[in-house]
Scaffold this motif. Structure first.
Motif, mmCIF file in Angstrom:
data_model
loop_
_atom_site.group_PDB
_atom_site.id
_atom_site.type_symbol
_atom_site.label_atom_id
_atom_site.label_comp_id
_atom_site.label_asym_id
_atom_site.label_seq_id
_atom_site.Cartn_x
_atom_site.Cartn_y
_atom_site.Cartn_z
ATOM 1 N N SER A 111 -7.055 21.296 23.572
ATOM 2 C CA SER A 111 -5.259 20.418 23.398
ATOM 3 C C SER A 111 -5.156 20.167 24.467
ATOM 4 O O SER A 111 -5.121 20.602 25.968
ATOM 5 C CB SER A 111 -4.876 22.399 22.963
ATOM 6 O OG SER A 111 -4.003 22.334 22.475
ATOM 7 N N SER A 112 -4.430 19.315 24.950
ATOM 8 C CA SER A 112 -3.991 18.466 26.197
ATOM 9 C C SER A 112 -2.753 17.336 25.978
ATOM 10 O O SER A 112 -2.294 16.968 23.888
ATOM 11 C CB SER A 112 -4.892 17.463 26.774
ATOM 12 O OG SER A 112 -5.169 16.318 25.264
ATOM 13 N N ASP A 158 -4.812 23.154 26.930
ATOM 14 C CA ASP A 158 -5.829 23.356 27.910
ATOM 15 C C ASP A 158 -5.281 22.790 29.071
ATOM 16 O O ASP A 158 -5.650 23.021 30.777
ATOM 17 C CB ASP A 158 -6.762 22.886 26.801
ATOM 18 C CG ASP A 158 -7.583 23.194 25.836
ATOM 19 O OD1 ASP A 158 -6.867 24.962 26.526
ATOM 20 O OD2 ASP A 158 -7.935 23.153 25.181
ATOM 21 N N LEU A 159 -4.440 21.089 29.197
ATOM 22 C CA LEU A 159 -4.582 20.439 30.274
ATOM 23 C C LEU A 159 -3.470 19.106 29.862
ATOM 24 O O LEU A 159 -3.014 19.318 28.972
ATOM 25 C CB LEU A 159 -5.949 19.603 30.458
ATOM 26 C CG LEU A 159 -6.479 18.721 29.270
ATOM 27 C CD1 LEU A 159 -6.105 17.701 29.636
ATOM 28 C CD2 LEU A 159 -8.112 19.154 29.207
ATOM 29 N N ILE A 160 -3.016 18.798 31.333
ATOM 30 C CA ILE A 160 -1.958 17.983 31.319
ATOM 31 C C ILE A 160 -2.879 16.402 31.479
ATOM 32 O O ILE A 160 -3.024 16.292 32.919
ATOM 33 C CB ILE A 160 -1.006 17.795 31.588
ATOM 34 C CG1 ILE A 160 0.341 19.043 31.317
ATOM 35 C CG2 ILE A 160 0.050 17.170 31.714
ATOM 36 C CD1 ILE A 160 1.403 19.015 31.681
ATOM 37 N N ILE A 166 -12.252 16.557 30.775
ATOM 38 C CA ILE A 166 -12.532 17.602 29.619
ATOM 39 C C ILE A 166 -14.137 17.927 30.301
ATOM 40 O O ILE A 166 -14.664 18.602 29.787
ATOM 41 C CB ILE A 166 -11.947 17.699 28.302
ATOM 42 C CG1 ILE A 166 -12.907 15.865 28.472
ATOM 43 C CG2 ILE A 166 -10.718 17.564 28.527
ATOM 44 C CD1 ILE A 166 -12.505 15.613 26.678
ATOM 45 N N HIS A 167 -14.786 16.476 31.398
ATOM 46 C CA HIS A 167 -15.749 16.802 32.017
ATOM 47 C C HIS A 167 -16.971 18.119 31.890
ATOM 48 O O HIS A 167 -16.476 18.858 32.987
ATOM 49 C CB HIS A 167 -15.924 15.303 32.594
ATOM 50 C CG HIS A 167 -17.558 15.881 33.200
ATOM 51 N ND1 HIS A 167 -18.525 15.148 31.712
ATOM 52 C CD2 HIS A 167 -18.085 15.996 34.674
ATOM 53 C CE1 HIS A 167 -19.873 15.114 32.839
ATOM 54 N NE2 HIS A 167 -19.253 15.586 34.019
ATOM 55 N N LEU A 195 -19.105 19.928 27.294
ATOM 56 C CA LEU A 195 -19.010 18.377 27.079
ATOM 57 C C LEU A 195 -19.160 17.512 28.622
ATOM 58 O O LEU A 195 -19.390 18.115 29.218
ATOM 59 C CB LEU A 195 -17.097 17.895 26.717
ATOM 60 C CG LEU A 195 -16.211 18.950 25.354
ATOM 61 C CD1 LEU A 195 -14.799 18.685 25.784
ATOM 62 C CD2 LEU A 195 -17.535 18.019 24.243
ATOM 63 N N ASN A 196 -19.629 16.594 27.411
ATOM 64 C CA ASN A 196 -20.170 15.426 28.133
ATOM 65 C C ASN A 196 -19.472 14.163 28.675
ATOM 66 O O ASN A 196 -20.399 13.530 27.715
ATOM 67 C CB ASN A 196 -22.110 15.396 28.531
ATOM 68 C CG ASN A 196 -22.129 14.133 29.840
ATOM 69 O OD1 ASN A 196 -21.840 14.172 30.424
ATOM 70 N ND2 ASN A 196 -23.729 14.179 29.613
#
Length: 467
Positions: free
Chosen positions: A119-120, A221-223, A234-235, A248-249
């Motif tokens: 969620s970003s 989760d992040l901006i 998101i890596h 996640l890769n």
């Protein structure tokens, strides 16, 4: 010598294995790709079909991530739940991203954001306002609770309980809808480990948050500034999939944007309430024009096609049936006014019913399901102009002299065929008519018709016969 050959062969095999492993690793890195899907507008059956089909096919197409770029005011509950079910069951992680800056994930968008594996949001974006709204109208949740409190019930145990009013039933239904929506969003928050406490404020109070506020309290989760920055952030993140936890890769991952096909575009276009409303009007007016000019076929065919497309759109769109009834009544009154003019009474009533029906048909701007006010005003003005044109034609027609039937003979001038007294024959409008006269008439004398009695005319000599 044999040892040297064996050493060289071993080295060659080792180099071959290393190069093969490196090539496979490089190929895996370069083939890693993310599927970019864009949701820009309301959540409707058209957008739901586009997203669901692409999420389902992502794994077979070799994608390792799905980026759902979102900017939505909300939409339909059924379409939203179809999207969420597909996200939760997807074996390919879904990263929902509210982008570009200035976008929002309101109402249904908040639910989709909570359901996604990542969620970003971008800076200068917002989410929230997740209170469910009924298309047909919802009771006011701010109405005071008129039920007696516990202390009052203890003081008056003998007082009989009054029967519940319709408003109380509506309030009960409203509470059920709110509780269901809150529980649904709480379940999505718990599934992905996001903030559960804020769910109550979003659903019951309609509260909204900026991207920074949402990040601070753990709603997202992040901006990220861009989709590329989203991939870098998101890596090595861990997400929960139906098959279990996955890291996640996204290093070196390429983004491939998927454009909707033509039939998905068509479905999305006619699902727009403004387009559905215009198609409905084109269909009705086309059939009316065909009724005015039977045999032309062009307006009738176009009207029938538009009407069928409108019916399909109204089938998948939630409408207010009272408003639909007003719309049909208004059109019926306009049609009756056109065929049997009442000098504006039916037409004015039809325009009023038509305007109210149009305004209330999709009157829910919170969900993005609403007709634009300029379209409503334009259609109303056009209807008024058409009605005025029809009324002017009707008034002119009534003021014109009759040019057909028996009444056409009044004041017409004819020629007496032979001398007669009382009754005889005259030639009028290319026909031979029996006539009556109070004065004797002579052959070749001109007469004028002053009355008609069945098939017998009453005539008088014209001034041309005077000497």
């Amino acid at each position: 010598m044999k040892r040297l050959v064996a050493l060289l062969l071993s080295s060659a095999l080792l180099l071959l294995a290393c190069s093969t492993t490196f090539a496979l690793f490089s190929n895996e890195q370069t083939s890693s790709k993310a599927k970019l899907l864009i949701l820009d507008g309301s959540v409707n059956p058209g957008t739901a079909h586009f997203l669901v089909t692409n999420i389902q096919s992502a794994e077979t197409e070799g994608y390792h991530l799905i980026i759902l770029q979102m900017n939505t005011p909300g939409g339909l509950d059924l379409a939203m739940r179809d999207i969420i079910r597909e996200i939760l069951s997807s074996k390919v992680p879904v990263a929902t991203y509210v982008y570009p800056p200035g976008s929002r994930a309101a109402s249904a968008g908040t639910y989709i954001l909570y359901a996604s594996h990542i969620s970003s949001m971008a800076p200068a974006t917002n989410l929230g306002a997740a209170t469910p709204v009924s298309i047909g109208g919802m009771p006011n949740p701010s109405e005071p609770d008129s039920s007696p409190k516990k202390d009052e019930q203890e003081e008056k145990p003998q007082q009989e309980e009054k029967p519940k009013s319709p408003n109380s039933n509506q309030n009960a239904m409203h509470k059920k809808i709110i509780n269901d929506a809150e529980a649904y969003l709480r379940g999505l928050a718990a599934y992905h480990g996001r903030n559960i406490d804020w769910v109550k404020n979003a659903v019951r109070e309609g509260e909204s948050l900026t991207s920074k506020e949402a990040l601070d309290i753990g709603v997202i989760d992040l901006i990220a500034e861009s989709p590329e920055q989203l991939l870098s952030k998101i890596h090595q993140r861990q997400v929960r999939l139906p098959t279990g936890l996955k890291i996640l890769n996204t290093n070196g991952m390429t983004i491939v944007q998927v454009e909707p096909s033509w039939h998905m575009d068509l479905l999305s276009i006619i699902s727009d309430p403004n387009i559905a409303y215009i198609l409905l009007l084109f269909g009705i007016y086309g059939l009316i024009f065909e009724g005015y000019n039977p045999g032309t076929f062009v307006p009738g065919v176009i009207g029938a096609i538009c009407l069928l497309l409108a019916f399909y759109a109204l089938q998948i769109l939630p409408i207010n049936y009272v408003a639909a009834g007003l719309l049909v009544l208004g059109i019926a009154l306009l049609v009756v006014e056109a065929f049997a003019p009442s000098f504006g009474i039916l037409g004015i009533g039809g325009i009023i019913a038509f305007l109210f029906g149009s305004f209330l048909l999709f009157n829910e701007p919170e969900t993005g399901i609403a007709i634009a006010m300029p379209i409503l005003l334009s259609v109303t003005i056009i209807s008024v102009i058409l009605l005025s044109f029809v009324l002017s034609l009707a008034l002119r027609a009534r003021q014109r002299p009759v040019v057909s039937g028996r009444e056409e003979l009044l004041n017409e001038v004819g020629i007496v065929q032979y001398d007669f007294v009382d009754e005889g024959w005259v030639h009028i409008c290319g026909e031979r008519w029996k006539c009556r006269s109070d004065v004797p008439l002579k052959s070749g004398q001109t007469v004028k018709v002053i009355a008609i009695d069945d098939l017998e005319l009453t005539v008088v000599p014209t001034n041309e016969n005077s000497t």
